[in-house]
Design an enzyme around this catalytic site. Structure first.
Site, PDB file in Angstrom:
ATOM      1  N   SER A 171      -4.234   3.727   0.707  1.00 28.70           N
ATOM      2  CA  SER A 171      -4.741   2.418   1.154  1.00 28.70           C
ATOM      3  C   SER A 171      -4.438   2.287   2.635  1.00 28.70           C
ATOM      4  CB  SER A 171      -4.020   1.306   0.380  1.00 28.70           C
ATOM      5  OG  SER A 171      -4.174   0.059   1.034  1.00 28.70           O
ATOM      6  N   TYR A 184       3.437  -2.967  -3.441  1.00 25.79           N
ATOM      7  CA  TYR A 184       2.182  -2.203  -3.277  1.00 25.79           C
ATOM      8  C   TYR A 184       2.215  -1.378  -1.989  1.00 25.79           C
ATOM      9  CZ  TYR A 184      -2.901  -1.374  -3.029  1.00 25.79           C
ATOM     10  OH  TYR A 184      -4.155  -0.798  -2.958  1.00 25.79           O
TER      11      TYR A 184
END
Ligand code: NAD
Length: 286
Positions: A171, A184
């Site tokens: 990401s 995350y």
């Protein structure tokens, strides 16, 4: 289109035409978390590119089966396979089943992931652990089983120059810190160095390991961020290229990373993010 194909721009027959040179012909590809979002897009492209595609899921097998049916109807090869990627025994059983039924695996797309968001002072150990277990440990477990299988099987020069290819879905948050999402962002930062270390260690065996770092892609994981015009307008302030991404943007990069076209590439993260990592806040001066 059946399955959850909302996030893909092309129908399966159109994709089959797009990849009529079948760059992944005779290869077996496993895509984790492939019954939704980016994973579904990647799986559909892998199948269109000629790979026998295993569509992993942990919930909603009916969505995986619908995608399989759609791929087969368009002339591609696919099967669904259930496993929780965070559980060692289930991952090992999944690989054993793939090898038994399909002979080997050539391509792993480590895509499964989720979010358990919380303000940092309120984040529970359970929320931290749940995200690390799936997003990071899940990728470790699948990558390790894939590498073991590549080494066991040995080279297949008739299908690929490399012994095997691993693509880790990271990401932009492997480099952009993300308040409210400490678990995350930590998992994605971990993926970066896990991927690079695997790539470094396994390159002499001709195993390539790379990552894709998506920016904002329209999928269920971030529905609230693009579902209303106001939310999408806010999101676009972070994206110099002026549009929110779709699963297909990531899938096209994945096909290239899985094919011999990218044969000299290992240990690299491709940022497919419309410029999100280009510090758009600085575009009018600091
Ligand atoms: P999604 O929620 O549509 O897909 C995630 C998939 O992972 C689902 O199929 C889910 O069931 C599966 N999954 C979750 N836990 C699992 C487990 N234990 N075992 C097997 N499968 C499991 O979301 P998405 O946006 O398609 O996310 C796919 C990947 O892309 C994730 O790793 C996510 O972090 C990453 N990503 C997404 C975006 C984005 O903007 N959508 C941006 C950057 C990175």
């Amino acid at each position: 289109m059946t399955g959850t194909g909302t996030f893909n721009q092309y129908t399966q027959p159109e994709l089959m035409q797009h990849y009529d040179h079948r760059p992944l012909d005779k290869q077996v590809a496993l895509v984790t978390g492939a019954n939704s979002g980016i994973g579904e897009g990647v799986a559909r492209h892998m199948a269109a590119a000629g790979a026998m595609t295993l569509i992993n899921c942990v919930t909603h097998p009916e969505a995986a089966d619908a995608i399989v049916a759609d791929i087969r109807q368009a002339g591609g090869q696919a099967m669904s396979i259930m496993a929780d990627v965070s559980k060692e025994d289930q991952v090992q059983a999944m690989f054993a089943q793939i090898v038994k039924e399909h002979g080997t695996v050539d391509i792993l797309v480590n895509n499964a992931g989720w979010q358990k968001d919380a303000a940092f002072p309120e984040m529970t150990l359970q929320q931290w652990q749940a995200v690390i277990d799936v997003n990071l440990t899940g990728q470790f477990l699948c990558a390790r089983e894939a590498v073991r299988e590549f080494l066991r099987r040995g080279p297949r020069p008739e299908v690929s120059v490399a012994l095997g290819k691993i693509i880790c879905m990271s990401s932009v948050h492997q480099v952009i810190p993300w308040g409210g999402h400490v678990n995350y962002a930590s998992s994605k930062g971990g993926i970066k160095l896990m991927m690079e270390s695997i790539a470094q260690e396994m390159a002499p065996q001709k195993i390539r390991c790379n990552a894709i770092a998506p920016g904002a892609i329209k999928t269920p994981i971030n529905h609230a961020a693009w579902a209303t015009p106001d939310a999408e307008k806010d999101l676009l302030t972070l994206i110099p290229y002026g549009r929110v991404g779709v699963a297909q943007d990531i899938a096209r990069a994945a096909i290239w990373l899985a094919s011999d076209e990218s044969d000299y590439l290992t240990g690299t993260t491709m940022f497919v993010d419309g410029g999100m990592t280009l510090y758009p806040g600085f575009s009018q001066g600091g």
